[in-house]
Design a protein around this motif. Sequence first.
Motif, PDB file in Angstrom:
ATOM      1  N   ALA A 247       0.769  -1.496   0.160  1.00 41.42           N
ATOM      2  CA  ALA A 247       0.270  -0.096   0.097  1.00 41.42           C
ATOM      3  C   ALA A 247       1.392   1.562  -0.055  1.00 41.42           C
ATOM      4  O   ALA A 247       0.271   2.207  -0.692  1.00 41.42           O
ATOM      5  CB  ALA A 247      -0.899  -0.100   1.342  1.00 41.42           C
ATOM      6  N   HIS A 248       2.060   0.845   0.930  1.00 42.04           N
ATOM      7  CA  HIS A 248       3.027   2.114   0.850  1.00 42.04           C
ATOM      8  C   HIS A 248       3.734   2.441  -0.588  1.00 42.04           C
ATOM      9  O   HIS A 248       3.800   3.784  -0.910  1.00 42.04           O
ATOM     10  CB  HIS A 248       4.152   2.111   2.134  1.00 42.04           C
ATOM     11  CG  HIS A 248       4.941   3.297   2.038  1.00 42.04           C
ATOM     12  ND1 HIS A 248       4.273   4.800   2.343  1.00 42.04           N
ATOM     13  CD2 HIS A 248       6.216   3.537   1.944  1.00 42.04           C
ATOM     14  CE1 HIS A 248       5.541   5.322   2.262  1.00 42.04           C
ATOM     15  NE2 HIS A 248       6.294   4.685   1.885  1.00 42.04           N
ATOM     16  N   GLY A 249       4.128   1.677  -1.587  1.00 41.94           N
ATOM     17  CA  GLY A 249       4.794   1.587  -2.468  1.00 41.94           C
ATOM     18  C   GLY A 249       3.033   1.889  -3.499  1.00 41.94           C
ATOM     19  O   GLY A 249       4.158   2.788  -4.314  1.00 41.94           O
ATOM     20  N   ILE A 250       2.388   1.706  -3.470  1.00 42.46           N
ATOM     21  CA  ILE A 250       1.481   2.197  -4.508  1.00 42.46           C
ATOM     22  C   ILE A 250       0.940   3.848  -4.481  1.00 42.46           C
ATOM     23  O   ILE A 250       1.081   4.685  -5.143  1.00 42.46           O
ATOM     24  CB  ILE A 250       0.104   1.396  -4.029  1.00 42.46           C
ATOM     25  CG1 ILE A 250       0.632  -0.243  -5.059  1.00 42.46           C
ATOM     26  CG2 ILE A 250      -1.093   1.799  -5.226  1.00 42.46           C
ATOM     27  CD1 ILE A 250      -0.183  -1.218  -4.838  1.00 42.46           C
ATOM     28  N   ARG A 251       1.031   4.732  -2.263  1.00 41.25           N
ATOM     29  CA  ARG A 251       0.734   5.320  -2.281  1.00 41.25           C
ATOM     30  C   ARG A 251       1.428   6.467  -3.059  1.00 41.25           C
ATOM     31  O   ARG A 251       0.671   7.209  -3.613  1.00 41.25           O
ATOM     32  CB  ARG A 251      -0.014   5.233  -1.008  1.00 41.25           C
ATOM     33  CG  ARG A 251      -0.320   7.025  -0.194  1.00 41.25           C
ATOM     34  CD  ARG A 251      -1.063   6.691   0.613  1.00 41.25           C
ATOM     35  NE  ARG A 251       0.411   6.807   1.501  1.00 41.25           N
ATOM     36  CZ  ARG A 251       0.224   5.566   2.638  1.00 41.25           C
ATOM     37  NH1 ARG A 251      -0.318   4.117   2.164  1.00 41.25           N
ATOM     38  NH2 ARG A 251       1.462   5.373   3.038  1.00 41.25           N
ATOM     39  N   PRO A 253       3.125   6.189  -5.779  1.00 38.56           N
ATOM     40  CA  PRO A 253       2.637   6.825  -7.397  1.00 38.56           C
ATOM     41  C   PRO A 253       1.709   7.978  -7.519  1.00 38.56           C
ATOM     42  O   PRO A 253       1.406   8.317  -8.592  1.00 38.56           O
ATOM     43  CB  PRO A 253       3.814   5.425  -7.894  1.00 38.56           C
ATOM     44  CG  PRO A 253       4.354   5.122  -7.354  1.00 38.56           C
ATOM     45  CD  PRO A 253       3.718   5.262  -5.735  1.00 38.56           C
ATOM     46  N   LEU A 254       0.736   7.265  -6.634  1.00 39.79           N
ATOM     47  CA  LEU A 254      -1.380   7.618  -7.366  1.00 39.79           C
ATOM     48  C   LEU A 254      -0.563   9.124  -6.954  1.00 39.79           C
ATOM     49  O   LEU A 254      -0.699  10.446  -7.034  1.00 39.79           O
ATOM     50  CB  LEU A 254      -1.817   7.067  -6.576  1.00 39.79           C
ATOM     51  CG  LEU A 254      -1.766   5.588  -6.883  1.00 39.79           C
ATOM     52  CD1 LEU A 254      -2.656   5.108  -5.794  1.00 39.79           C
ATOM     53  CD2 LEU A 254      -2.720   5.379  -8.086  1.00 39.79           C
ATOM     54  N   ALA A 255      -0.036   9.766  -5.364  1.00 42.25           N
ATOM     55  CA  ALA A 255       0.175  10.854  -5.288  1.00 42.25           C
ATOM     56  C   ALA A 255       0.999  11.913  -6.394  1.00 42.25           C
ATOM     57  O   ALA A 255       0.717  13.215  -6.468  1.00 42.25           O
ATOM     58  CB  ALA A 255       0.851  10.576  -3.739  1.00 42.25           C
ATOM     59  N   SER A 256       1.719  10.753  -6.816  1.00 39.40           N
ATOM     60  CA  SER A 256       2.174  12.170  -8.034  1.00 39.40           C
ATOM     61  C   SER A 256       1.997  11.698  -8.678  1.00 39.40           C
ATOM     62  O   SER A 256       1.608  13.408  -9.525  1.00 39.40           O
ATOM     63  CB  SER A 256       3.913  11.145  -7.898  1.00 39.40           C
ATOM     64  OG  SER A 256       4.615  10.851  -6.995  1.00 39.40           O
ATOM     65  N   ILE A 257       0.716  10.816  -9.184  1.00 40.72           N
ATOM     66  CA  ILE A 257      -0.129  11.756 -10.277  1.00 40.72           C
ATOM     67  C   ILE A 257      -1.270  12.522 -10.206  1.00 40.72           C
ATOM     68  O   ILE A 257      -1.427  12.907 -11.012  1.00 40.72           O
ATOM     69  CB  ILE A 257      -0.473   9.987 -11.088  1.00 40.72           C
ATOM     70  CG1 ILE A 257      -0.267   8.928 -11.486  1.00 40.72           C
ATOM     71  CG2 ILE A 257      -2.212   9.873 -11.520  1.00 40.72           C
ATOM     72  CD1 ILE A 257       0.093   6.987 -11.778  1.00 40.72           C
ATOM     73  N   ARG A 258      -1.446  12.680  -9.158  1.00 40.26           N
ATOM     74  CA  ARG A 258      -2.143  13.633  -8.840  1.00 40.26           C
ATOM     75  C   ARG A 258      -2.095  14.615  -8.864  1.00 40.26           C
ATOM     76  O   ARG A 258      -3.438  15.242  -9.064  1.00 40.26           O
ATOM     77  CB  ARG A 258      -3.577  12.797  -7.025  1.00 40.26           C
ATOM     78  CG  ARG A 258      -3.981  13.683  -6.913  1.00 40.26           C
ATOM     79  CD  ARG A 258      -4.817  13.577  -5.482  1.00 40.26           C
ATOM     80  NE  ARG A 258      -3.754  13.286  -4.836  1.00 40.26           N
ATOM     81  CZ  ARG A 258      -4.221  12.906  -3.121  1.00 40.26           C
ATOM     82  NH1 ARG A 258      -4.933  11.903  -2.430  1.00 40.26           N
ATOM     83  NH2 ARG A 258      -2.984  12.971  -2.089  1.00 40.26           N
TER      84      ARG A 258
END
Length: 261
Positions: A247-251, A253-258
């Motif tokens: 979850a930490h590893g996915i969060r 990249p998702l924050a950068s994309i957002r």
Amino acid sequence: MDNPAMPPRPFNLSRRFAIFGLLSITLVSVVAAIALSRFLTDRMLKQEAVLTMEFIHSLVMVENAAVYFREGQAGAPEIASTFNHVANMPDVIRASAHSPDRRVIWSSDKAIVGRQFRDNPELENALEGALVVHDETGHHTGKSSKSEHASLDEDVGYFVEIYFPVRDQAGAIVGAVEIYKKPRALHEAIRDGRLAVWIGAILAGAFLFSTLFWLARRADNLIRDQQARLVKNETLAAMGEMGSAVAHGIRNPLASIRSSA
């Protein structure tokens, strides 16, 4: 390529206890049975010897036969009249009276009257005041180191050998008496007693092993259950840590994309 190291075998409490517990309990049971059998035999033989000694002592006192031992006259008719009662006792194979110089002054076996037997440690102990008794089994003619055994029947089988001192009224040792008995009742009682001791030892050992093995098996099952629970808990904890890391590893990249969006 080298073979990977073999994982250590799990400790099996039940198997270890079954092996070492059985060996230990068997050894203790056998040693206890041997000791108790020997103790029972010695006590019964000693009781038989004490009763025989007391009877002959009373006979010597009544007949005033101590003087014949002190004089050491082999084959005297007076001592023969006294000790003929001993020869007629039940189960007596042979009876002999010894003077202090180790000479046979009377015996139910006339062939040894007047002879001296100096290779007899039991006779020496009796002349020193000790009561000596032991049992023997088997064919003794030509096989025993004691020369007085040579006059016994070859097929005498089981017999009891008793030596005890003869004392005068003042308590001084004036000789010794040697008796060979073949007590069938005593032999059967000793045999039955030994059998009972061995049966008791076997049953006690089997009961003790069964009880302790049940406890060891129960403890082994509890240890296995606890180990299974620990493995399950460790697996769940590892899965939780792995989920948190994913979850930490996915969060990130998702924050950068957002942010870029």
